[in-house]
Design a protein around this motif. Structure first.
Motif, PDB file in Angstrom:
ATOM      1  N   PRO A 260       9.478   1.805   9.506  1.00 17.80           N
ATOM      2  CA  PRO A 260       9.790   3.074  10.198  1.00 17.80           C
ATOM      3  C   PRO A 260       9.675   4.290   9.293  1.00 17.80           C
ATOM      4  N   ARG A 261      10.074   4.163   8.033  1.00 17.37           N
ATOM      5  CA  ARG A 261      10.021   5.304   7.120  1.00 17.37           C
ATOM      6  C   ARG A 261       8.580   5.653   6.752  1.00 17.37           C
ATOM      7  N   ILE A 262       7.792   4.644   6.421  1.00 14.94           N
ATOM      8  CA  ILE A 262       6.393   4.902   6.058  1.00 14.94           C
ATOM      9  C   ILE A 262       5.623   5.447   7.255  1.00 14.94           C
ATOM     10  N   LEU A 263       5.857   4.878   8.419  1.00 16.04           N
ATOM     11  CA  LEU A 263       5.157   5.339   9.615  1.00 16.04           C
ATOM     12  C   LEU A 263       5.565   6.767   9.971  1.00 16.04           C
ATOM     13  N   ALA A 264       6.834   7.108   9.770  1.00 18.83           N
ATOM     14  CA  ALA A 264       7.285   8.471  10.045  1.00 18.83           C
ATOM     15  C   ALA A 264       6.600   9.473   9.127  1.00 18.83           C
ATOM     16  N   ALA A 265       6.500   9.144   7.841  1.00 16.02           N
ATOM     17  CA  ALA A 265       5.802  10.041   6.908  1.00 16.02           C
ATOM     18  C   ALA A 265       4.326  10.155   7.263  1.00 16.02           C
ATOM     19  N   PHE A 266       3.720   9.040   7.652  1.00 18.69           N
ATOM     20  CA  PHE A 266       2.302   9.015   8.024  1.00 18.69           C
ATOM     21  C   PHE A 266       2.030   9.901   9.245  1.00 18.69           C
ATOM     22  N   PRO A 320      -2.412  12.544   6.549  1.00 17.68           N
ATOM     23  CA  PRO A 320      -1.820  11.211   6.744  1.00 17.68           C
ATOM     24  C   PRO A 320      -1.923  10.330   5.510  1.00 17.68           C
ATOM     25  N   VAL A 321      -2.980  10.507   4.712  1.00 16.53           N
ATOM     26  CA  VAL A 321      -3.100   9.729   3.474  1.00 16.53           C
ATOM     27  C   VAL A 321      -1.985  10.121   2.510  1.00 16.53           C
ATOM     28  N   PHE A 322      -1.736  11.427   2.396  1.00 19.86           N
ATOM     29  CA  PHE A 322      -0.647  11.888   1.536  1.00 19.86           C
ATOM     30  C   PHE A 322       0.702  11.368   2.042  1.00 19.86           C
ATOM     31  N   GLY A 323       0.889  11.380   3.357  1.00 26.65           N
ATOM     32  CA  GLY A 323       2.138  10.867   3.916  1.00 26.65           C
ATOM     33  C   GLY A 323       2.315   9.390   3.620  1.00 26.65           C
ATOM     34  N   LEU A 324       1.231   8.633   3.690  1.00 28.66           N
ATOM     35  CA  LEU A 324       1.288   7.204   3.382  1.00 28.66           C
ATOM     36  C   LEU A 324       1.690   6.985   1.927  1.00 28.66           C
ATOM     37  N   VAL A 326       3.417   9.041  -0.055  1.00 31.69           N
ATOM     38  CA  VAL A 326       4.820   9.426  -0.242  1.00 31.69           C
ATOM     39  C   VAL A 326       5.750   8.333   0.286  1.00 31.69           C
ATOM     40  N   GLY A 327       5.455   7.824   1.481  1.00 31.06           N
ATOM     41  CA  GLY A 327       6.305   6.792   2.063  1.00 31.06           C
ATOM     42  C   GLY A 327       6.298   5.507   1.264  1.00 31.06           C
ATOM     43  N   ILE A 328       5.122   5.055   0.846  1.00 25.32           N
ATOM     44  CA  ILE A 328       5.033   3.807   0.081  1.00 25.32           C
ATOM     45  C   ILE A 328       5.723   3.951  -1.270  1.00 25.32           C
ATOM     46  N   ALA A 329       5.516   5.073  -1.962  1.00 24.39           N
ATOM     47  CA  ALA A 329       6.148   5.269  -3.271  1.00 24.39           C
ATOM     48  C   ALA A 329       7.665   5.262  -3.152  1.00 24.39           C
ATOM     49  N   GLY A 330       8.207   5.972  -2.166  1.00 25.18           N
ATOM     50  CA  GLY A 330       9.658   6.022  -2.007  1.00 25.18           C
ATOM     51  C   GLY A 330      10.246   4.669  -1.662  1.00 25.18           C
ATOM     52  N   CYS A 331       9.654   3.970  -0.704  1.00 26.92           N
ATOM     53  CA  CYS A 331      10.198   2.674  -0.270  1.00 26.92           C
ATOM     54  C   CYS A 331      10.026   1.609  -1.350  1.00 26.92           C
ATOM     55  N   TYR A 332       8.874   1.609  -2.025  1.00 29.67           N
ATOM     56  CA  TYR A 332       8.645   0.611  -3.075  1.00 29.67           C
ATOM     57  C   TYR A 332       9.648   0.768  -4.216  1.00 29.67           C
ATOM     58  N   GLN A 333       9.835   1.992  -4.681  1.00 33.28           N
ATOM     59  CA  GLN A 333      10.780   2.197  -5.786  1.00 33.28           C
ATOM     60  C   GLN A 333      12.204   1.880  -5.350  1.00 33.28           C
ATOM     61  N   GLY A 334      12.544   2.172  -4.109  1.00 30.60           N
ATOM     62  CA  GLY A 334      13.876   1.815  -3.621  1.00 30.60           C
ATOM     63  C   GLY A 334      14.107   0.320  -3.635  1.00 30.60           C
ATOM     64  N   MET A 335      13.084  -0.456  -3.286  1.00 32.05           N
ATOM     65  CA  MET A 335      13.223  -1.912  -3.274  1.00 32.05           C
ATOM     66  C   MET A 335      13.269  -2.510  -4.674  1.00 32.05           C
ATOM     67  N   GLN A 336      12.916  -1.737  -5.692  1.00 33.62           N
ATOM     68  CA  GLN A 336      12.953  -2.247  -7.065  1.00 33.62           C
ATOM     69  C   GLN A 336      14.300  -2.048  -7.737  1.00 33.62           C
ATOM     70  N   MET A 358       0.010  10.959  -7.531  1.00 33.14           N
ATOM     71  CA  MET A 358      -1.049  10.364  -6.719  1.00 33.14           C
ATOM     72  C   MET A 358      -1.580  11.349  -5.682  1.00 33.14           C
ATOM     73  N   VAL A 359      -0.715  12.186  -5.133  1.00 34.12           N
ATOM     74  CA  VAL A 359      -1.162  13.188  -4.164  1.00 34.12           C
ATOM     75  C   VAL A 359      -2.138  14.161  -4.814  1.00 34.12           C
ATOM     76  N   ILE A 360      -1.824  14.619  -6.014  1.00 39.09           N
ATOM     77  CA  ILE A 360      -2.704  15.570  -6.695  1.00 39.09           C
ATOM     78  C   ILE A 360      -4.025  14.910  -7.087  1.00 39.09           C
ATOM     79  N   VAL A 361      -3.954  13.667  -7.569  1.00 40.01           N
ATOM     80  CA  VAL A 361      -5.181  12.948  -7.929  1.00 40.01           C
ATOM     81  C   VAL A 361      -6.077  12.768  -6.706  1.00 40.01           C
ATOM     82  N   LEU A 362      -5.495  12.329  -5.596  1.00 44.95           N
ATOM     83  CA  LEU A 362      -6.292  12.127  -4.385  1.00 44.95           C
ATOM     84  C   LEU A 362      -6.809  13.441  -3.814  1.00 44.95           C
TER      85      LEU A 362
END
Length: 376
Positions: A260-266, A320-324, A326-336, A358-362
């Protein structure tokens, strides 16, 4: 003091310094639990002591050794009759053990530290890549499960996250974009005035914000606001074992928390990016009306004429790529997060830094790509 520490004073027998003072004979266990009854009396001895005899001491610890050592130092007396353990403890507490160990460990040389730090960084990077690939694989598997079983999809959770990521971000994103539009228009006009081309401020403001700054600054703001919130929320749940409890009762954390979080950011990033670009153009029109003499509505009408429509599509394609990311980075680090509460702060910081990087690189990659395909 039958079961405790005892002592006696013998005069006229000074050991190696006979005749120079009294002989103090300690007997019984001299431990922290038994010495309390005689400690005050020993401290108040007013006679000169020449010898302190420990041959009658049955047990001794560091407290008993300290009492004997302090009496010896106070009276200049000699400690005799001590067994090996008592001698070692007395030497330790009196500072005469003769140890030569450094208080601080020796610092490795630069030739040792630098390769070690590089090696640790390489292994940490490799572990991070492996963990991220595993996480993305689990995310894809979770999405596939929801496609196969649509009734498991948590629509209310998605709507709630869309509200937090999108609607709640409107004030700060709008204000930021409005001010950026003012800055771009004002500074652009200053530079273009040198060539008598102030009218092209409209082109600069419109194209730059629709194509680049609108979505880029929005992604950075969402990373700092929502990406950090994702990491902190999920990290705290990991720390309090709520994620493990969800697995125990048969709820998938991937389906309930992460998707839900990643999809919302996307989904919300394109809308926020477009909103930010519009607010920036309005900011540029506002400052142009005040300082350049270009009427507000004329500025907006001119933007429609000079900005090609593909600039809008470029911005919306990146969003949407940037949103993806942001969502993946936040959720992945939270799970670690694991171990202690300090990890929550560290992982939250990592989520924001990695997402912005990653947003700036992309964005740089997209700029080159769209130029090559003729959408410059």
């Amino acid at each position: 003091m039958h079961n405790g520490a005892r002592y006696s004073l013998e005069t006229g027998s000074g050991g190696s310094r006979e005749g120079s003072g009294a002989r103090l004979v300690l007997t019984g266990p001299y431990l922290v639990s038994t010495i309390g009854g005689v400690d005050r009396n020993l401290r108040s001895i007013g006679e000169d002591l020449s010898t302190i005899d420990l041959s009658g001491v049955t047990e001794i610890d560091t407290v008993g050794a300290y009492v004997a050592s302090s009496l010896a130092q106070k009276h200049g007396a000699e400690i005799v009759g001590a067994d090996e353990r008592a001698t070692r403890l007395v030497n330790a507490v009196s500072g005469s053990a003769g140890g030569k160990a450094n208080v601080r460990p020796e610092r490795p040389t630069t030739l040792t530290r630098v390769p070690a730090a590089v090696g640790e960084g390489v292994f940490e990077f490799a572990g991070g890549v492996r963990g991220l690939v595993t996480f993305i694989g689990a995310l894809i598997a979770g999405i596939g499960t929801l496609i196969a079983h649509p009734r498991r999809f948590r629509g209310k959770a998605l709507v709630r996250q869309m509200e937090l990521v999108g609607v709640a971000s409107l004030p700060i994103v709008g204000l930021m974009s409005f001010l950026i539009g003012i800055v771009v228009a004002q500074q652009g006009a200053v530079q273009l005035r040198q060539f008598g081309a102030e009218i092209y401020t409209i082109n600069l403001t419109g194209r730059l914000n629709l194509r680049e700054l609108g979505v880029l600054m929005t992604a950075i703001m969402v990373a700092g606001r929502s990406g950090s919130a994702f990491a902190a929320q999920i990290g705290t749940m990991r720390l309090t074992e709520e994620v493990d409890a969800m697995r125990t009762i048969g709820i998938s954390p991937m389906e309930a928390l992460i998707i839900p979080r990643i999809l919302a950011a996307f989904l919300m990033m394109p809308l926020l990016g477009f909103y930010a670009a519009v607010m920036a153009i309005i900011g540029g029109a506002f400052i142009a009306d005040l300082t350049l003499g270009i009427p507000f509505l004329t500025f907006l009408a001119r933007v429609q004429e000079v900005v090609p429509i593909y600039d809008l599509w470029v911005g919306l394609a990146k969003a949407p790529v940037f949103g993806l990311i942001v969502g993946i980075a936040g959720c992945y680090q939270g799970m670690q997060v694991k171990g202690n509460s300090e990890q929550v702060g560290l992982r939250t910081t990592k989520a924001v830094v990695q997402a912005i990087f990653m947003v700036i690189v992309l964005d740089a990659f997209f700029a080159v790509f769209f130029t090559e395909v003729g959408w410059a």
